[in-house]
Design a protein around this motif. Structure first.
Motif, PDB file in Angstrom:
ATOM      1  N   ASN A  57       5.942  -5.972   6.321  1.00  0.00           N
ATOM      2  CA  ASN A  57       4.482  -6.074   6.235  1.00  0.00           C
ATOM      3  C   ASN A  57       3.997  -5.975   4.792  1.00  0.00           C
ATOM      4  O   ASN A  57       3.094  -6.710   4.385  1.00  0.00           O
ATOM      5  CB  ASN A  57       3.813  -5.008   7.103  1.00  0.00           C
ATOM      6  CG  ASN A  57       3.934  -5.336   8.575  1.00  0.00           C
ATOM      7  OD1 ASN A  57       4.010  -6.502   8.968  1.00  0.00           O
ATOM      8  ND2 ASN A  57       3.977  -4.312   9.403  1.00  0.00           N
ATOM      9  N   ASP A  58       4.607  -5.089   4.008  1.00  0.00           N
ATOM     10  CA  ASP A  58       4.243  -4.964   2.589  1.00  0.00           C
ATOM     11  C   ASP A  58       4.506  -6.274   1.850  1.00  0.00           C
ATOM     12  O   ASP A  58       3.697  -6.704   1.018  1.00  0.00           O
ATOM     13  CB  ASP A  58       5.018  -3.826   1.918  1.00  0.00           C
ATOM     14  CG  ASP A  58       4.567  -2.443   2.368  1.00  0.00           C
ATOM     15  OD1 ASP A  58       3.506  -2.345   3.025  1.00  0.00           O
ATOM     16  OD2 ASP A  58       5.297  -1.468   2.066  1.00  0.00           O
ATOM     17  N   ILE A  59       5.641  -6.903   2.136  1.00  0.00           N
ATOM     18  CA  ILE A  59       5.983  -8.171   1.475  1.00  0.00           C
ATOM     19  C   ILE A  59       4.988  -9.259   1.880  1.00  0.00           C
ATOM     20  O   ILE A  59       4.496 -10.008   1.038  1.00  0.00           O
ATOM     21  CB  ILE A  59       7.438  -8.585   1.803  1.00  0.00           C
ATOM     22  CG1 ILE A  59       8.409  -7.588   1.168  1.00  0.00           C
ATOM     23  CG2 ILE A  59       7.719 -10.005   1.322  1.00  0.00           C
ATOM     24  CD1 ILE A  59       9.832  -7.684   1.691  1.00  0.00           C
ATOM     25  N   LYS A  60       4.688  -9.332   3.176  1.00  0.00           N
ATOM     26  CA  LYS A  60       3.709 -10.319   3.649  1.00  0.00           C
ATOM     27  C   LYS A  60       2.357 -10.107   2.980  1.00  0.00           C
ATOM     28  O   LYS A  60       1.716 -11.058   2.530  1.00  0.00           O
ATOM     29  CB  LYS A  60       3.543 -10.226   5.166  1.00  0.00           C
ATOM     30  CG  LYS A  60       4.675 -10.813   5.957  1.00  0.00           C
ATOM     31  CD  LYS A  60       4.405 -10.664   7.451  1.00  0.00           C
ATOM     32  CE  LYS A  60       5.547 -11.207   8.275  1.00  0.00           C
ATOM     33  NZ  LYS A  60       5.328 -10.995   9.722  1.00  0.00           N
ATOM     34  N   ASN A  61       1.930  -8.854   2.893  1.00  0.00           N
ATOM     35  CA  ASN A  61       0.628  -8.537   2.302  1.00  0.00           C
ATOM     36  C   ASN A  61       0.588  -8.774   0.799  1.00  0.00           C
ATOM     37  O   ASN A  61      -0.495  -8.917   0.227  1.00  0.00           O
ATOM     38  CB  ASN A  61       0.243  -7.085   2.611  1.00  0.00           C
ATOM     39  CG  ASN A  61      -0.027  -6.875   4.090  1.00  0.00           C
ATOM     40  OD1 ASN A  61      -0.381  -7.808   4.803  1.00  0.00           O
ATOM     41  ND2 ASN A  61       0.155  -5.648   4.554  1.00  0.00           N
TER      42      ASN A  61
END
Length: 169
Positions: A57-61
């Protein structure tokens, strides 16, 4: 630029937080323009609160490209092709019972299929007939052979077969 680096990390469901942070930093670092990271994990072993999901999720965000490919079990025909190629089966009708049994028992899971074939070879249910120069099998023994339902149980069974000193190690 001329020699991009591909990094493959398997079993990421078992990765610790520092390793996940390192991978996340490598992906989101603007200087790493020629790095391609492939991560594999068993989605049945992670939930929404798992550290891997937080890292994803951090990478996507962060706005970086992240693509997910969900792998399904092998279809019946693919299992048949795999076994027929591995055992050099020319006439599939003669091996129909074996092919059906392997497909049913492994449910198309390529890892279990490979491991099950190895187990059958190790216990003598599947053997190379040197007189006929072909693979042969004992279908009744194969039918009775235990196949664990997940990778952890499979590895536990393999460890149990080791000498006690090796098990201790």
């Amino acid at each position: 630029k001329e020699h991009p680096l591909v990094l493959f990390a398997d079993d990421m469901q078992w990765a610790d937080a520092p390793s996940l942070n390192l991978i996340k930093t490598m992906i989101t670092d603007a200087e790493n323009r020629y790095l391609f990271i492939i991560g594999a994990y068993r989605d049945k072993e992670v939930d929404a609160l798992h550290p891997l999901m937080a890292a994803i999720n951090d990478i996507k965000n962060s706005g970086h490209a992240l693509h997910t490919i969900h792998l399904e079990p092998l279809k019946h025909e693919a299992v048949e092709n795999f076994v027929a190629d591995a055992l050099n089966i020319q006439n599939r009708s003669e091996a129909k019972e074996l092919l059906e049994l392997l497909n049913t028992r492994t449910e198309g899971n390529p890892f279990f299929l490979k491991q099950f074939l190895n187990t059958l070879y190790e216990d003598g249910s599947l053997f190379f007939n040197t007189v006929k120069s072909e693979w042969s099998w004992d279908i009744s023994r194969i039918s009775a052979t235990y196949l664990p339902d997940n990778a952890q149980n499979l590895m536990t069974e393999k460890i149990k077969k080791l000498h006690s000193d090796a098990q201790q190690l």
